[in-house]
Design a protein around this motif. Sequence first.
Motif, PDB file in Angstrom:
ATOM      1  N   LEU A  13      -0.656  34.749 -34.561  1.00 36.95           N
ATOM      2  CA  LEU A  13      -1.728  34.435 -33.605  1.00 36.95           C
ATOM      3  C   LEU A  13      -1.863  35.559 -32.579  1.00 36.95           C
ATOM      4  CD1 LEU A  13      -3.333  31.571 -32.286  1.00 36.95           C
ATOM      5  CD2 LEU A  13      -1.915  32.491 -30.484  1.00 36.95           C
ATOM      6  N   ARG A  14      -0.728  36.047 -32.101  1.00 40.93           N
ATOM      7  CA  ARG A  14      -0.760  37.154 -31.131  1.00 40.93           C
ATOM      8  C   ARG A  14      -1.441  38.372 -31.736  1.00 40.93           C
ATOM      9  NH1 ARG A  14       4.698  36.364 -29.127  1.00 40.93           N
ATOM     10  NH2 ARG A  14       5.339  37.962 -30.580  1.00 40.93           N
ATOM     11  N   ARG A  15      -1.062  38.695 -32.992  1.00 46.83           N
ATOM     12  CA  ARG A  15      -1.591  39.872 -33.656  1.00 46.83           C
ATOM     13  C   ARG A  15      -3.105  39.771 -33.847  1.00 46.83           C
ATOM     14  NH1 ARG A  15       2.446  39.728 -37.575  1.00 46.83           N
ATOM     15  NH2 ARG A  15       0.960  38.889 -39.076  1.00 46.83           N
ATOM     16  N   ARG A  16      -3.565  38.550 -34.160  1.00 47.86           N
ATOM     17  CA  ARG A  16      -4.982  38.377 -34.488  1.00 47.86           C
ATOM     18  C   ARG A  16      -5.859  38.093 -33.297  1.00 47.86           C
ATOM     19  NH1 ARG A  16      -5.033  34.956 -40.155  1.00 47.86           N
ATOM     20  NH2 ARG A  16      -4.181  36.671 -41.383  1.00 47.86           N
ATOM     21  N   ARG A  17      -5.290  37.490 -32.245  1.00 53.06           N
ATOM     22  CA  ARG A  17      -6.136  36.979 -31.176  1.00 53.06           C
ATOM     23  C   ARG A  17      -5.954  37.642 -29.816  1.00 53.06           C
ATOM     24  NH1 ARG A  17      -9.806  35.033 -34.146  1.00 53.06           N
ATOM     25  NH2 ARG A  17      -9.137  33.453 -35.614  1.00 53.06           N
ATOM     26  N   VAL A  18      -4.813  38.285 -29.604  1.00 48.40           N
ATOM     27  CA  VAL A  18      -4.485  38.742 -28.255  1.00 48.40           C
ATOM     28  C   VAL A  18      -4.198  40.243 -28.226  1.00 48.40           C
ATOM     29  CG1 VAL A  18      -3.027  38.337 -26.234  1.00 48.40           C
ATOM     30  CG2 VAL A  18      -3.326  36.521 -27.921  1.00 48.40           C
ATOM     31  N   GLY A  19      -4.787  40.937 -27.263  1.00 54.61           N
ATOM     32  CA  GLY A  19      -4.464  42.339 -27.078  1.00 54.61           C
ATOM     33  C   GLY A  19      -3.894  42.567 -25.681  1.00 54.61           C
ATOM     34  N   PHE A  20      -2.923  43.455 -25.609  1.00 54.21           N
ATOM     35  CA  PHE A  20      -2.321  43.782 -24.304  1.00 54.21           C
ATOM     36  C   PHE A  20      -2.693  45.204 -23.888  1.00 54.21           C
ATOM     37  CE2 PHE A  20       0.392  40.376 -25.732  1.00 54.21           C
ATOM     38  CZ  PHE A  20       0.708  39.694 -24.572  1.00 54.21           C
ATOM     39  N   VAL A  21      -2.880  45.378 -22.588  1.00 58.85           N
ATOM     40  CA  VAL A  21      -3.051  46.724 -22.031  1.00 58.85           C
ATOM     41  C   VAL A  21      -2.039  46.846 -20.894  1.00 58.85           C
ATOM     42  CG1 VAL A  21      -4.620  48.299 -20.847  1.00 58.85           C
ATOM     43  CG2 VAL A  21      -5.504  46.796 -22.635  1.00 58.85           C
ATOM     44  N   PHE A  22      -1.201  47.879 -20.972  1.00 58.13           N
ATOM     45  CA  PHE A  22      -0.136  48.031 -19.985  1.00 58.13           C
ATOM     46  C   PHE A  22      -0.411  49.213 -19.059  1.00 58.13           C
ATOM     47  CE2 PHE A  22       1.679  46.209 -23.853  1.00 58.13           C
ATOM     48  CZ  PHE A  22       2.317  45.072 -23.356  1.00 58.13           C
TER      49      PHE A  22
ATOM     50  N   GLN B  84      -8.024  58.615 -21.096  1.00 58.37           N
ATOM     51  CA  GLN B  84      -8.378  58.514 -22.519  1.00 58.37           C
ATOM     52  C   GLN B  84      -7.394  57.608 -23.255  1.00 58.37           C
ATOM     53  OE1 GLN B  84      -8.307  62.737 -23.285  1.00 58.37           O
ATOM     54  NE2 GLN B  84     -10.523  62.949 -23.065  1.00 58.37           N
ATOM     55  N   GLN B  85      -6.095  57.755 -22.931  1.00 60.98           N
ATOM     56  CA  GLN B  85      -5.090  56.902 -23.585  1.00 60.98           C
ATOM     57  C   GLN B  85      -5.339  55.433 -23.275  1.00 60.98           C
ATOM     58  OE1 GLN B  85      -0.875  58.108 -23.745  1.00 60.98           O
ATOM     59  NE2 GLN B  85      -1.492  59.899 -22.575  1.00 60.98           N
ATOM     60  N   GLN B  86      -5.735  55.159 -22.012  1.00 54.83           N
ATOM     61  CA  GLN B  86      -5.935  53.764 -21.648  1.00 54.83           C
ATOM     62  C   GLN B  86      -7.176  53.198 -22.350  1.00 54.83           C
ATOM     63  OE1 GLN B  86      -3.987  51.634 -21.119  1.00 54.83           O
ATOM     64  NE2 GLN B  86      -3.594  51.286 -18.951  1.00 54.83           N
ATOM     65  N   ARG B  87      -8.178  54.034 -22.583  1.00 56.18           N
ATOM     66  CA  ARG B  87      -9.347  53.571 -23.343  1.00 56.18           C
ATOM     67  C   ARG B  87      -8.945  53.240 -24.777  1.00 56.18           C
ATOM     68  NH1 ARG B  87     -14.761  55.661 -21.228  1.00 56.18           N
ATOM     69  NH2 ARG B  87     -14.274  56.015 -19.050  1.00 56.18           N
ATOM     70  N   VAL B  88      -8.084  54.099 -25.349  1.00 56.64           N
ATOM     71  CA  VAL B  88      -7.593  53.819 -26.703  1.00 56.64           C
ATOM     72  C   VAL B  88      -6.823  52.498 -26.696  1.00 56.64           C
ATOM     73  CG1 VAL B  88      -6.045  54.609 -28.541  1.00 56.64           C
ATOM     74  CG2 VAL B  88      -7.516  56.255 -27.357  1.00 56.64           C
ATOM     75  N   ALA B  89      -6.029  52.267 -25.649  1.00 58.24           N
ATOM     76  CA  ALA B  89      -5.258  51.018 -25.557  1.00 58.24           C
ATOM     77  C   ALA B  89      -6.202  49.805 -25.485  1.00 58.24           C
ATOM     78  CB  ALA B  89      -4.333  51.055 -24.344  1.00 58.24           C
ATOM     79  N   ILE B  90      -7.331  49.962 -24.769  1.00 61.51           N
ATOM     80  CA  ILE B  90      -8.302  48.853 -24.693  1.00 61.51           C
ATOM     81  C   ILE B  90      -8.936  48.635 -26.071  1.00 61.51           C
ATOM     82  CG2 ILE B  90     -10.499  48.094 -23.682  1.00 61.51           C
ATOM     83  CD1 ILE B  90      -9.654  49.529 -21.100  1.00 61.51           C
ATOM     84  N   ALA B  91      -9.232  49.750 -26.768  1.00 64.10           N
ATOM     85  CA  ALA B  91      -9.782  49.626 -28.120  1.00 64.10           C
ATOM     86  C   ALA B  91      -8.790  48.871 -29.014  1.00 64.10           C
ATOM     87  CB  ALA B  91     -10.070  51.008 -28.698  1.00 64.10           C
ATOM     88  N   ARG B  92      -7.507  49.218 -28.899  1.00 66.01           N
ATOM     89  CA  ARG B  92      -6.484  48.552 -29.711  1.00 66.01           C
ATOM     90  C   ARG B  92      -6.410  47.064 -29.351  1.00 66.01           C
ATOM     91  NH1 ARG B  92      -0.418  50.470 -28.862  1.00 66.01           N
ATOM     92  NH2 ARG B  92      -0.961  49.649 -26.807  1.00 66.01           N
ATOM     93  N   ALA B  93      -6.537  46.769 -28.048  1.00 64.42           N
ATOM     94  CA  ALA B  93      -6.439  45.376 -27.605  1.00 64.42           C
ATOM     95  C   ALA B  93      -7.571  44.530 -28.179  1.00 64.42           C
ATOM     96  CB  ALA B  93      -6.447  45.316 -26.077  1.00 64.42           C
ATOM     97  N   LEU B  94      -8.725  45.159 -28.412  1.00 63.01           N
ATOM     98  CA  LEU B  94      -9.902  44.369 -28.823  1.00 63.01           C
ATOM     99  C   LEU B  94     -10.384  44.719 -30.221  1.00 63.01           C
ATOM    100  CD1 LEU B  94     -11.791  44.378 -25.414  1.00 63.01           C
ATOM    101  CD2 LEU B  94     -10.772  42.408 -26.561  1.00 63.01           C
ATOM    102  N   VAL B  95      -9.502  45.333 -31.028  1.00 59.83           N
ATOM    103  CA  VAL B  95      -9.925  45.733 -32.375  1.00 59.83           C
ATOM    104  C   VAL B  95     -10.091  44.487 -33.269  1.00 59.83           C
ATOM    105  CG1 VAL B  95      -7.575  46.052 -33.324  1.00 59.83           C
ATOM    106  CG2 VAL B  95      -9.474  47.438 -34.202  1.00 59.83           C
ATOM    107  N   GLY B  96     -10.984  44.598 -34.229  1.00 58.95           N
ATOM    108  CA  GLY B  96     -11.166  43.496 -35.178  1.00 58.95           C
ATOM    109  C   GLY B  96     -11.719  42.254 -34.498  1.00 58.95           C
ATOM    110  N   ASP B  97     -11.070  41.113 -34.742  1.00 52.48           N
ATOM    111  CA  ASP B  97     -11.589  39.856 -34.200  1.00 52.48           C
ATOM    112  C   ASP B  97     -10.943  39.472 -32.874  1.00 52.48           C
ATOM    113  OD1 ASP B  97     -13.166  39.578 -36.458  1.00 52.48           O
ATOM    114  OD2 ASP B  97     -11.516  38.669 -37.583  1.00 52.48           O
ATOM    115  N   ARG B  98     -10.140  40.345 -32.325  1.00 49.69           N
ATOM    116  CA  ARG B  98      -9.466  39.990 -31.077  1.00 49.69           C
ATOM    117  C   ARG B  98     -10.480  39.900 -29.941  1.00 49.69           C
ATOM    118  NH1 ARG B  98      -4.512  44.137 -30.593  1.00 49.69           N
ATOM    119  NH2 ARG B  98      -2.913  42.971 -31.697  1.00 49.69           N
ATOM    120  N   ARG B  99     -10.382  38.831 -29.173  1.00 49.43           N
ATOM    121  CA  ARG B  99     -11.341  38.648 -28.084  1.00 49.43           C
ATOM    122  C   ARG B  99     -10.664  38.455 -26.728  1.00 49.43           C
ATOM    123  NH1 ARG B  99     -16.079  34.625 -28.835  1.00 49.43           N
ATOM    124  NH2 ARG B  99     -14.548  33.155 -29.648  1.00 49.43           N
TER     125      ARG B  99
END
Lengths: 245, 216
Positions: free
Chosen positions: A89-98, A155-170
């Motif tokens: 569920l974490r992998r599919r639904r939740v993204g973290f940005v640190f 730029q790294q933090q933008r990539v992290a946001i992209a990773r957090a919201l990739v695919g179906d993650r909302r």
Amino acid sequence: MSNAPSNDVILRLDNVTRVHGTDGTAVRALAGVSLDVRAGELVAVMGPSGSGKSTLLNLAGGLDAATSGQVIIEGQSIGTLKGDALAKLRRRRVGFVFQDFNLIPSLTAVENVALPLELDGQRVGKARRRAIDALSMVGVQDLADRYPDKMSGGQQQRVAIARALVGDRRLVLADEPTGALDSHTGEGVLRVLRERCDAGAAGLLVTHEARHAAWADRVVFLRDGVVVDSTGTPDTAEALLEPTA
Amino acid sequence: MSVKQGLLALLATEPMYGARLRAEFESRTGGTWPLNVGQVYTTLARLERDGLVEAIGEDAEGRISYRLTRTGRAEVAMWWASPVTRETTPRDELVIKLALAVTVDGVDVNRVVQTQRTATLRHLQDLTRLKQRATTHHEAAADGDGQVDLAWLLVLENLIYAGEAEVRWLDHVEARLVREANRPRKSADGIPTTVQDGTTDSATRMVSNALKGGTR
């Protein structure tokens, strides 16, 4: 700020309490906190050190378990999930940005973003395409093949946001995402986060800076594990402003 | 803010009549400090009397334009070269309110702080929305418009930093009240006690800070 439907609750905390330790040494890190974050909404959490901000974020992301109360992500109560199901569920639904980006240094930007999809069993080609889409949404598609050490902090933090919201993650949970950035770059990152929420994501932003919290639709203020202020609808806020002693 | 200095600075760019001066002043400061046109004409009359500006005749619609005199130009140059002094900072109602809240019996100081913080955060949210819009507009604007947008952005950012400072100060007040409530105190007979209310020392400090704010 958002145009998304207001009833689409992505994250719900229902009377959540987290107690560390037992009996004589018990410390309540969070006490009866209830909070909804809807699609299209960015909610900021403020409060002094030790007020329960990080505990709240960890509970919301399933990294920690509530002592009582429920954490519900997209309709699924995570308290009932066991190890593998919770990880999925974490992998599919939740993204973290640190604060410190946490990109994997040996992977390029697109590989970092595609990783959660690949771990979830998607084919490399499809995962890569979706990762490129996610990078485009935060305006760094040109950096797809760059390694983290060849990118600026912003730029790294933008990539992290992209990773957090990739695919179906909302659902994106951001812990002081601008803490390691200068003021101008930090603001650029907040704008991206704001835009992603305006486009339908749900965001929970922990920050100690009012100037950053002000990017949110709602600001919740924690003290000693209790919500003491909220800039929600006036009625709610009035109720919360009753003395909490 | 001295209206006088603002008008002089604008007249240094080109001669203008009163209504245009008012419009220029407001567009460059985003309408944050509205001027009424009567105030503009009164100020222009005073500037003319003091030899800082002079009328250069009417246009077809009967509007009198003014330009700077040599003395007026010197005055503007002096203004740009000097720092803004804070000796006449206006009284801050919030500071005075909190100073009174900790000294008047029966006031829930924490509630005063929380109510204010909520309001200030809402204000910051409004300002941030305006800034977001202004930034987007600024990025899309042509050169001339862009300069006006930039001026408005700087005004907004000033208000945002001021709001942030207020929230930080409120956090500080709250934390200090907690420390103060738990601070062991010496009673009249020299025995230390814990004071739960009557935080006289912090009140004195706050009142003193409020009064430093001005004595109008």
